[in-house]
Structure formats: C-alpha cells, structure tokens
Design a protein around this motif. Sequence first.
Motif, PDB file in Angstrom:
ATOM      1  N   ASP A 109       0.854  -1.100   0.025  1.00  0.00           N
ATOM      2  CA  ASP A 109      -0.025   0.012   0.212  1.00  0.00           C
ATOM      3  C   ASP A 109       0.928   1.166  -0.036  1.00  0.00           C
ATOM      4  O   ASP A 109       1.274   1.909   1.048  1.00  0.00           O
ATOM      5  CB  ASP A 109      -1.026   0.101   1.276  1.00  0.00           C
ATOM      6  CG  ASP A 109      -1.982   1.220   1.261  1.00  0.00           C
ATOM      7  OD1 ASP A 109      -1.810   2.062   0.404  1.00  0.00           O
ATOM      8  OD2 ASP A 109      -2.760   1.114   2.041  1.00  0.00           O
ATOM      9  N   GLY A 110       0.969   2.052  -1.058  1.00  0.00           N
ATOM     10  CA  GLY A 110       2.068   2.869  -1.325  1.00  0.00           C
ATOM     11  C   GLY A 110       1.148   4.257  -1.225  1.00  0.00           C
ATOM     12  O   GLY A 110       2.006   5.260  -1.192  1.00  0.00           O
ATOM     13  N   ILE A 111      -0.050   4.256  -0.982  1.00  0.00           N
ATOM     14  CA  ILE A 111      -0.535   5.573  -0.690  1.00  0.00           C
ATOM     15  C   ILE A 111      -1.637   5.502   0.470  1.00  0.00           C
ATOM     16  O   ILE A 111      -2.443   6.401   0.570  1.00  0.00           O
ATOM     17  CB  ILE A 111      -1.314   6.099  -1.949  1.00  0.00           C
ATOM     18  CG1 ILE A 111      -2.685   4.769  -2.060  1.00  0.00           C
ATOM     19  CG2 ILE A 111      -0.840   6.115  -3.159  1.00  0.00           C
ATOM     20  CD1 ILE A 111      -3.748   5.418  -2.822  1.00  0.00           C
ATOM     21  N   THR A 130      -4.319   5.730   6.342  1.00  0.00           N
ATOM     22  CA  THR A 130      -3.380   4.730   7.286  1.00  0.00           C
ATOM     23  C   THR A 130      -2.077   5.247   7.685  1.00  0.00           C
ATOM     24  O   THR A 130      -1.133   5.387   6.887  1.00  0.00           O
ATOM     25  CB  THR A 130      -3.362   3.550   6.681  1.00  0.00           C
ATOM     26  OG1 THR A 130      -4.577   3.012   5.921  1.00  0.00           O
ATOM     27  CG2 THR A 130      -2.974   2.420   7.426  1.00  0.00           C
ATOM     28  N   THR A 131      -1.843   5.706   8.932  1.00  0.00           N
ATOM     29  CA  THR A 131      -0.636   6.173   9.402  1.00  0.00           C
ATOM     30  C   THR A 131       0.232   5.018   9.878  1.00  0.00           C
ATOM     31  O   THR A 131       1.372   4.992   9.439  1.00  0.00           O
ATOM     32  CB  THR A 131      -0.854   7.440  10.466  1.00  0.00           C
ATOM     33  OG1 THR A 131      -1.760   6.878  11.321  1.00  0.00           O
ATOM     34  CG2 THR A 131      -1.591   8.595   9.647  1.00  0.00           C
ATOM     35  N   PRO A 179       3.463   6.452   1.823  1.00  0.00           N
ATOM     36  CA  PRO A 179       3.121   5.080   2.695  1.00  0.00           C
ATOM     37  C   PRO A 179       2.811   5.217   4.193  1.00  0.00           C
ATOM     38  O   PRO A 179       3.177   5.975   4.871  1.00  0.00           O
ATOM     39  CB  PRO A 179       4.459   4.340   2.315  1.00  0.00           C
ATOM     40  CG  PRO A 179       5.387   5.445   1.908  1.00  0.00           C
ATOM     41  CD  PRO A 179       4.620   6.746   1.938  1.00  0.00           C
ATOM     42  N   PRO A 180       2.360   3.984   4.660  1.00  0.00           N
ATOM     43  CA  PRO A 180       2.159   4.334   6.026  1.00  0.00           C
ATOM     44  C   PRO A 180       3.507   4.388   6.730  1.00  0.00           C
ATOM     45  O   PRO A 180       4.527   3.697   6.165  1.00  0.00           O
ATOM     46  CB  PRO A 180       1.525   2.651   6.489  1.00  0.00           C
ATOM     47  CG  PRO A 180       0.966   2.383   5.057  1.00  0.00           C
ATOM     48  CD  PRO A 180       1.542   2.815   4.027  1.00  0.00           C
ATOM     49  N   TYR A 181       3.836   4.483   8.057  1.00  0.00           N
ATOM     50  CA  TYR A 181       4.811   5.005   8.756  1.00  0.00           C
ATOM     51  C   TYR A 181       5.915   3.691   8.918  1.00  0.00           C
ATOM     52  O   TYR A 181       6.714   3.782   9.150  1.00  0.00           O
ATOM     53  CB  TYR A 181       4.629   5.899  10.173  1.00  0.00           C
ATOM     54  CG  TYR A 181       3.781   7.129   9.691  1.00  0.00           C
ATOM     55  CD1 TYR A 181       3.672   7.796   8.650  1.00  0.00           C
ATOM     56  CD2 TYR A 181       3.134   7.790  10.684  1.00  0.00           C
ATOM     57  CE1 TYR A 181       3.025   8.731   8.099  1.00  0.00           C
ATOM     58  CE2 TYR A 181       2.605   8.790  10.640  1.00  0.00           C
ATOM     59  CZ  TYR A 181       2.477   9.526   9.410  1.00  0.00           C
ATOM     60  OH  TYR A 181       1.743  10.558   8.965  1.00  0.00           O
ATOM     61  N   CYS A 182       4.978   2.616   9.094  1.00  0.00           N
ATOM     62  CA  CYS A 182       5.561   1.125   9.300  1.00  0.00           C
ATOM     63  C   CYS A 182       6.175   0.676   8.046  1.00  0.00           C
ATOM     64  O   CYS A 182       6.627  -0.377   8.222  1.00  0.00           O
ATOM     65  CB  CYS A 182       4.658   0.460  10.075  1.00  0.00           C
ATOM     66  SG  CYS A 182       3.264  -0.072   8.649  1.00  0.00           S
ATOM     67  N   THR A 194       6.645  12.573   4.847  1.00  0.00           N
ATOM     68  CA  THR A 194       6.492  11.291   4.222  1.00  0.00           C
ATOM     69  C   THR A 194       6.051  11.060   2.812  1.00  0.00           C
ATOM     70  O   THR A 194       5.714   9.969   2.377  1.00  0.00           O
ATOM     71  CB  THR A 194       5.601  10.316   5.165  1.00  0.00           C
ATOM     72  OG1 THR A 194       4.085  10.892   4.986  1.00  0.00           O
ATOM     73  CG2 THR A 194       6.232  10.428   6.488  1.00  0.00           C
ATOM     74  N   ILE A 195       5.726  12.386   2.294  1.00  0.00           N
ATOM     75  CA  ILE A 195       5.227  12.462   1.019  1.00  0.00           C
ATOM     76  C   ILE A 195       6.215  12.726  -0.205  1.00  0.00           C
ATOM     77  O   ILE A 195       7.213  13.680   0.149  1.00  0.00           O
ATOM     78  CB  ILE A 195       4.259  13.602   0.803  1.00  0.00           C
ATOM     79  CG1 ILE A 195       3.219  13.303   1.835  1.00  0.00           C
ATOM     80  CG2 ILE A 195       3.427  13.607  -0.654  1.00  0.00           C
ATOM     81  CD1 ILE A 195       2.259  14.856   2.207  1.00  0.00           C
ATOM     82  N   ALA A 196       6.222  11.966  -1.110  1.00  0.00           N
ATOM     83  CA  ALA A 196       7.179  12.365  -2.400  1.00  0.00           C
ATOM     84  C   ALA A 196       6.674  12.285  -3.577  1.00  0.00           C
ATOM     85  O   ALA A 196       5.404  11.414  -3.696  1.00  0.00           O
ATOM     86  CB  ALA A 196       8.394  11.235  -2.336  1.00  0.00           C
ATOM     87  N   ALA A 197       6.797  13.145  -4.540  1.00  0.00           N
ATOM     88  CA  ALA A 197       6.097  13.289  -5.758  1.00  0.00           C
ATOM     89  C   ALA A 197       6.909  13.634  -6.874  1.00  0.00           C
ATOM     90  O   ALA A 197       8.223  14.366  -6.581  1.00  0.00           O
ATOM     91  CB  ALA A 197       4.942  14.012  -5.582  1.00  0.00           C
ATOM     92  N   PHE A 198       6.640  13.356  -8.187  1.00  0.00           N
ATOM     93  CA  PHE A 198       7.129  13.941  -9.357  1.00  0.00           C
ATOM     94  C   PHE A 198       6.270  13.727 -10.450  1.00  0.00           C
ATOM     95  O   PHE A 198       5.251  13.039 -10.300  1.00  0.00           O
ATOM     96  CB  PHE A 198       8.621  13.112  -9.798  1.00  0.00           C
ATOM     97  CG  PHE A 198       8.495  11.892  -9.851  1.00  0.00           C
ATOM     98  CD1 PHE A 198       8.366  11.084  -9.036  1.00  0.00           C
ATOM     99  CD2 PHE A 198       8.344  11.478 -11.231  1.00  0.00           C
ATOM    100  CE1 PHE A 198       8.357   9.569  -9.510  1.00  0.00           C
ATOM    101  CE2 PHE A 198       8.390  10.071 -11.800  1.00  0.00           C
ATOM    102  CZ  PHE A 198       8.217   8.980 -10.627  1.00  0.00           C
TER     103      PHE A 198
END
Length: 416
Positions: free
Chosen positions: A40-42, A48-49, A392-395, A350-354
């Motif tokens: 689950d990448g989103i 979901t944290t 992604p979730p932090y885990c 925790t967010i990355a985008a391009f």
Amino acid sequence: MTGSPIWHPFTQHGLGEPIPEVARAEGSLLHLALGETVIDGISSWWVTTHGHAHPRIAEAIARQAGELDQIIFAGWTHEPAERLAGGLRRIMPANLTRVFFSDSGSTSVEVALKMALGYWLNRGEDRHRIVVMDGGYHGDTIGAMSVGARGAFNRAYEPLLFDVVSIPFPRSHARQATLDALDTACREGAAAFIVEPLILGAGGMLVYDAQTLAEMRRICAAHGTLFIADEVMTGWGRTGTLLACEQAGIEPDILCLSKGLTGGAIPLAVTMASEPVYEAHFSPDRGRMFFHSSSYTANPIACAAANANLAIWREEPVMDRIAALAERQARHLARVAGHPLARNPRALGTIAAFDVGDAEGYLSDLAPRMLAMFRERGVLLRPLGNTIYVMPPYCTTGEQLGSIYDAIEDVLETLA
Ligand SMILES: *Cc1c(COP(=O)(O)O)cnc(C)c1O
C-alpha cells in the motif's frame, strides 16, 4: 445488470477496469482475496498512518463496541469523547480550545465554514466571503467543493457552488502575488481563508514554503479574517511534523482534522476552534447556537480508536519512524528524479512526488494506465493526472519502500 451492484467512488464503471477484492490488511500489506499481496504505497488514500490493523487500535475498537456503541451527542456526552477532546487539547495548538466532532474530512470543512459564518453573523458583521487557494481540495460535499478547485469533477454541480475569492498558488517566484491577492481580499472584508498548509494534496502534491504560510496567517490576523487550516491530509505527521502549521510556527483560528485521526481505521473528524469562535456562539439565546449535527457525531467506537491513536503517538517512536521513512524516501526520489521522464521532484515529510513527462489533465489516460501497471507489479499507487506520488504508512519497511520505487523505475522504463 451484471456483476456487483456496488457503485464505486471516483470510478468509471464503463471502462470495465478490474476491481480487486481485498481480504485482509496488515502493516503496509494488502492481501487480496485471490491470494496476491500488494504494498500500500498511498496509505489507502492517505488515511492509514501507523499501518493497517494496528493491534492497539483494533483492540480499542473491539472493546468499545461491546461497551457503548453509539449515543446521541446533542446534550449528552461519554468518556471516549471527553478523553479524546482533552488529548487533542494537549497536543494541538494551544489557542484551539474547542473540539467539534463530525465524521469525514468534508464534513469537518463544512463545519469550519459554518463556524466562520456563524462567528460573523453573531457578531453582527456582514462578512461572508471565503478566500481559497487555486488548486485546493477540501472534499466532495457542496460546500467543500465550493471552496475547492473547479473542474471536470464538479462541472455538473457548478451552478450550485457558491462564489469564493481565489488567490494564486504561491509558485516559488511569485509568492508576492499570492500575498497581495490575500491582502486585498482580507481588506475587502473576507470572512475566512481556507487553505491546505504547505502542500496541496489532490491538487497534485504541490508544495510551498513555510514562510509564505506564516505570512498568509499574519495577513489574515491583521484584517480579522478567520484562518482555517485544512490539515485533513497533512495532519498526523504526514509532512514530518504533527501538523504542517507547526513548520510555520502558526496557530489557525479553525483546524480541520480527519484522515489519520483514528490511525486510518474508522471514520471520524474534528473541527477545532479558538475561544473567540466559540464565544461568538455562546449565549443564553438558542438562536445563536451552532446549528450542526450528524447522527454519528463523536461515535464512541471511533473516539476509542482515536484515543488508541493518541496513545500510540505518546508511547511509540512515531516521529522516529516518520523521519526514517522521509530520509529513505528522499534517497529513492533523488534516484528516480534522474530519469529523463521525471520532472519537478518534490518531497515533504513522508510524501514524495514527481511529474511524468509534460502536463496532462486528470482525465488523460496516463493515470489509469500507470495505476494498472503498478497493480501488475504488486503496488498500490494511484497517480494524480501525470503526477506519481508515494505516501506510505509509517511502518513501511526499507525493503517494502524499495519495492515501491523498483516498480516506479520499471514503469518509467516501460513508458520511455
Ligand atoms: C481528503 C481530504 C478532504 C476530504 O476528506 P474526506 O474524509 O474524504 O471527506 C478534505 N481536505 C483535504 C485536504 C483532503 O485531503
């Protein structure tokens, strides 16, 4: 009619795209009914944290469901809600003294707008205009759509949407234009300004700097315009701090929280308000009360899940996980950004985008094509138009994150 009777959200059933069934989820993994495992990448659409099925949250829900499942909240109260409100008071900006419950990000925004309008009416001032930022997203109900970007999503409803004043998104060389437009709108008596702090989510993961955010807050304060921070997406550590507003050192007049409030397990939202906003409604006169309620306001089971979320924040090294994820993600992004198709890499917490190639609209077929390609590679990513983002979730483990970025590189190669 054939197949399932379910009408899915944001889904064009006429395209016949497959709709996979998820049987179980745990941490960052989705186990499909047919046996496949998907990463689950989103965060299941940004909610979901700590990871799916966190044992403490699952346990709190089960326990509360057997004790007090639901109770009218107009004129009644219960311990899970009282505890949650107290817990939020301790960790949220000190000026936000009041907690109003609802059930989704959209309703938390509707509540914020209604509080702002009630504030001005009860003070006897004719201020009702709302200022928004171009490209913003605040939900899909009529009021939330009115303050969000207009486009294909809401063309059919456009005649019903109320007028707002839009200010431009603060692009890096044009921040002054944003601030000037806000200043003008506030001078003209705007009731409130609603904004997603530091990053526009659905608008394409567009980031802007904390200094501009602080400056916008200052301008609102100078003219009495209420500053509404919509932290529905950015709240709960997403941007690297508990709230995005922290990075600008600001306190909003009204704050909207939802997605990560229960760790993403069950719907709940809060709109927190400053004392003056509450005071404007406080009176022996029933006509000045805040006229909003929904059946499940402060549902005890949802509040218990949120209390478990707060306990996880207090007792587990959540900030360390966020920092580790952010650091790993920045390294992967730097690598992917070297691809000739990758444009405008950006990251925040925790967010990355391009972006992939040159601009295409949300309705182009690139996004669904990429979504299908990621699915084939065992990854849930749902590009926004031509923007690929990972949240992604932090885990999420280093290995799982590596698999997400391997899939991204593979998809870029396929598209090149
Ligand atoms: C998702 C989102 C909303 C709407 O929340 P829902 O729970 O989907 O109604 C509002 N504002 C922002 C910034 C969001 O990202």
